[in-house]
Design a protein around this motif. Sequence first.
Motif, PDB file in Angstrom:
ATOM      1  N   ASN A  53      37.141  59.979  75.047  1.00 47.83           N
ATOM      2  CA  ASN A  53      37.708  59.649  73.745  1.00 47.83           C
ATOM      3  C   ASN A  53      36.713  59.877  72.620  1.00 47.83           C
ATOM      4  OD1 ASN A  53      40.102  58.936  74.899  1.00 47.83           O
ATOM      5  ND2 ASN A  53      39.937  56.742  74.513  1.00 47.83           N
ATOM      6  N   GLY A  54      35.425  59.662  72.916  1.00 53.09           N
ATOM      7  CA  GLY A  54      34.407  59.859  71.900  1.00 53.09           C
ATOM      8  C   GLY A  54      34.367  61.284  71.382  1.00 53.09           C
ATOM      9  N   PHE A  55      34.545  62.264  72.282  1.00 61.43           N
ATOM     10  CA  PHE A  55      34.550  63.665  71.851  1.00 61.43           C
ATOM     11  C   PHE A  55      35.757  63.958  70.950  1.00 61.43           C
ATOM     12  CE2 PHE A  55      31.844  64.123  75.663  1.00 61.43           C
ATOM     13  CZ  PHE A  55      30.778  64.777  75.082  1.00 61.43           C
ATOM     14  N   LEU A  56      36.888  63.314  71.221  1.00 61.31           N
ATOM     15  CA  LEU A  56      38.066  63.522  70.373  1.00 61.31           C
ATOM     16  C   LEU A  56      37.891  62.836  69.017  1.00 61.31           C
ATOM     17  CD1 LEU A  56      40.965  63.032  72.972  1.00 61.31           C
ATOM     18  CD2 LEU A  56      39.995  65.168  72.112  1.00 61.31           C
ATOM     19  N   ARG A  57      37.388  61.596  69.037  1.00 62.90           N
ATOM     20  CA  ARG A  57      37.178  60.889  67.773  1.00 62.90           C
ATOM     21  C   ARG A  57      36.166  61.619  66.899  1.00 62.90           C
ATOM     22  NH1 ARG A  57      36.512  56.264  71.075  1.00 62.90           N
ATOM     23  NH2 ARG A  57      38.374  54.984  71.211  1.00 62.90           N
ATOM     24  N   TYR A  58      35.203  62.231  67.542  1.00 65.04           N
ATOM     25  CA  TYR A  58      34.134  62.924  66.818  1.00 65.04           C
ATOM     26  C   TYR A  58      34.703  63.960  65.851  1.00 65.04           C
ATOM     27  CZ  TYR A  58      30.142  66.070  66.168  1.00 65.04           C
ATOM     28  OH  TYR A  58      29.167  66.868  65.631  1.00 65.04           O
ATOM     29  N   GLN A  59      35.793  64.619  66.236  1.00 62.02           N
ATOM     30  CA  GLN A  59      36.376  65.654  65.386  1.00 62.02           C
ATOM     31  C   GLN A  59      37.305  65.086  64.320  1.00 62.02           C
ATOM     32  OE1 GLN A  59      35.727  68.827  65.316  1.00 62.02           O
ATOM     33  NE2 GLN A  59      34.430  68.994  67.111  1.00 62.02           N
ATOM     34  N   LEU A  60      37.642  63.801  64.404  1.00 62.74           N
ATOM     35  CA  LEU A  60      38.685  63.261  63.519  1.00 62.74           C
ATOM     36  C   LEU A  60      38.195  62.158  62.597  1.00 62.74           C
ATOM     37  CD1 LEU A  60      41.694  63.022  66.005  1.00 62.74           C
ATOM     38  CD2 LEU A  60      41.300  64.769  64.285  1.00 62.74           C
ATOM     39  N   THR A  61      37.287  61.307  63.048  1.00 69.04           N
ATOM     40  CA  THR A  61      36.975  60.099  62.289  1.00 69.04           C
ATOM     41  C   THR A  61      35.480  59.838  62.280  1.00 69.04           C
ATOM     42  OG1 THR A  61      37.040  58.590  64.177  1.00 69.04           O
ATOM     43  CG2 THR A  61      39.144  59.124  63.156  1.00 69.04           C
ATOM     44  N   ASP A  62      35.100  58.753  61.602  1.00 71.37           N
ATOM     45  CA  ASP A  62      33.710  58.314  61.614  1.00 71.37           C
ATOM     46  C   ASP A  62      33.379  57.535  62.871  1.00 71.37           C
ATOM     47  OD1 ASP A  62      33.133  59.483  59.220  1.00 71.37           O
ATOM     48  OD2 ASP A  62      33.675  57.732  58.045  1.00 71.37           O
ATOM     49  N   GLN A  63      34.380  57.257  63.669  1.00 72.52           N
ATOM     50  CA  GLN A  63      34.240  56.732  65.030  1.00 72.52           C
ATOM     51  C   GLN A  63      33.640  55.327  65.104  1.00 72.52           C
ATOM     52  OE1 GLN A  63      32.507  59.373  67.868  1.00 72.52           O
ATOM     53  NE2 GLN A  63      32.211  57.806  69.379  1.00 72.52           N
ATOM     54  N   SER A  64      34.459  54.417  65.524  1.00 70.32           N
ATOM     55  CA  SER A  64      34.014  53.066  65.841  1.00 70.32           C
ATOM     56  C   SER A  64      34.548  52.739  67.219  1.00 70.32           C
ATOM     57  CB  SER A  64      34.540  52.072  64.806  1.00 70.32           C
ATOM     58  OG  SER A  64      34.231  50.748  65.172  1.00 70.32           O
ATOM     59  N   VAL A  65      33.676  52.430  68.145  1.00 71.01           N
ATOM     60  CA  VAL A  65      34.085  52.181  69.525  1.00 71.01           C
ATOM     61  C   VAL A  65      33.968  50.694  69.831  1.00 71.01           C
ATOM     62  CG1 VAL A  65      33.632  52.681  71.954  1.00 71.01           C
ATOM     63  CG2 VAL A  65      33.347  54.463  70.232  1.00 71.01           C
ATOM     64  N   GLU A  66      35.108  50.047  70.104  1.00 71.70           N
ATOM     65  CA  GLU A  66      35.065  48.655  70.529  1.00 71.70           C
ATOM     66  C   GLU A  66      34.622  48.616  71.990  1.00 71.70           C
ATOM     67  OE1 GLU A  66      37.710  50.237  69.499  1.00 71.70           O
ATOM     68  OE2 GLU A  66      38.222  49.479  67.519  1.00 71.70           O
ATOM     69  N   THR A  67      33.929  47.557  72.372  1.00 70.84           N
ATOM     70  CA  THR A  67      33.356  47.539  73.712  1.00 70.84           C
ATOM     71  C   THR A  67      33.895  46.450  74.617  1.00 70.84           C
ATOM     72  OG1 THR A  67      31.530  46.156  72.925  1.00 70.84           O
ATOM     73  CG2 THR A  67      31.194  48.547  72.908  1.00 70.84           C
ATOM     74  N   THR A  68      34.471  45.391  74.073  1.00 66.50           N
ATOM     75  CA  THR A  68      34.824  44.274  74.955  1.00 66.50           C
ATOM     76  C   THR A  68      36.242  43.745  74.791  1.00 66.50           C
ATOM     77  OG1 THR A  68      33.950  42.687  73.331  1.00 66.50           O
ATOM     78  CG2 THR A  68      32.431  43.493  75.040  1.00 66.50           C
ATOM     79  N   ASP A  69      36.884  43.996  73.688  1.00 61.06           N
ATOM     80  CA  ASP A  69      38.126  43.282  73.399  1.00 61.06           C
ATOM     81  C   ASP A  69      39.379  44.109  73.629  1.00 61.06           C
ATOM     82  OD1 ASP A  69      37.636  45.021  71.363  1.00 61.06           O
ATOM     83  OD2 ASP A  69      38.171  43.652  69.737  1.00 61.06           O
ATOM     84  N   ARG A  70      39.293  45.187  74.401  1.00 60.58           N
ATOM     85  CA  ARG A  70      40.457  46.021  74.655  1.00 60.58           C
ATOM     86  C   ARG A  70      40.605  46.249  76.152  1.00 60.58           C
ATOM     87  NH1 ARG A  70      39.483  51.083  72.589  1.00 60.58           N
ATOM     88  NH2 ARG A  70      41.682  51.552  72.297  1.00 60.58           N
ATOM     89  N   THR A  71      41.853  46.212  76.608  1.00 59.68           N
ATOM     90  CA  THR A  71      42.113  46.377  78.035  1.00 59.68           C
ATOM     91  C   THR A  71      42.083  47.859  78.408  1.00 59.68           C
ATOM     92  OG1 THR A  71      44.509  46.589  77.745  1.00 59.68           O
ATOM     93  CG2 THR A  71      43.603  44.356  77.948  1.00 59.68           C
TER      94      THR A  71
END
Length: 272
Positions: free
Chosen positions: A181-199
């Motif tokens: 997902n990081g590679f996809l976000r990289y092309q679209l947004t400034d990218q914020s990755v949540e680490t604990t609160d998502r299933t």
Amino acid sequence: MNLDEHALASLTRVTRLVTLMQPLNYFVLYDDATSTSQGPARYSSLDEHLEPALVGLLFALHLPRHRQDPIDTSLEELSKARGLEQRPNIYICSVREFEEGALPVDNRTLAICPPEHLEDVKERCSTMQFLLPPLSFTELTTDVLRTVWDQIASLTVPTENLRTANQQFVPFDLSAIEVPNGFLRYQLTDQSVETTDRTAVERIEDSLHLRALISSLGALESAGATEESAARDLPKEYRKRAQSLRLPVAMAAPGVSPSEIGAVASRLGCSR
């Protein structure tokens, strides 16, 4: 433009894409003085010597897979590139093998090694003309990831269309979903990755959303949509693309297949 010119332009685009998608080479080293193999291997058994190197392997998976990754490319090209091989070459080998073995020649990019071997590995990387000096396992962070990403980009792609690195170095338990997902976000947004609160389900939904969004925006871009018409037509195009997405699913269950019960029983020396 006549037919020959169209063919030449198409060939040029394909050649450019294939050239840019040639994988970069990363070497993740572990300390095993007892190793007897000659040269690096693409895969290695997971033993006590290799365990400290896992963080280096994870870090390498976050880095540009090929020279197109850092480019601010068209969404149509980004979408079409998904059908091509996109993995980098990540070689896992002992420090001794790295210092004595024959290494692949092209695109030697970066080595990641135990901290106690950093100086020796640095000398070897310089001799072998690696793109960057090596890193040790103890210095792998998000800030270092972004710095190294930008260094690789500026040294491998002679273009002004480079995006500033925004990749987030995620832990092992999230990497299977968050790294792609990081590679996809990289092309679209400034990218914020949540680490604990998502299933896990929410993360998979996020992946599908990103793929549908790229596909939708790419279709509008190819059709020559203006900013105003794209804003108007995106919801409809997104719904159409999202409905056509297919997610491969593999299911596994413990036990033995009925068709294999006899063979397994025979190998174990027991009756069915």
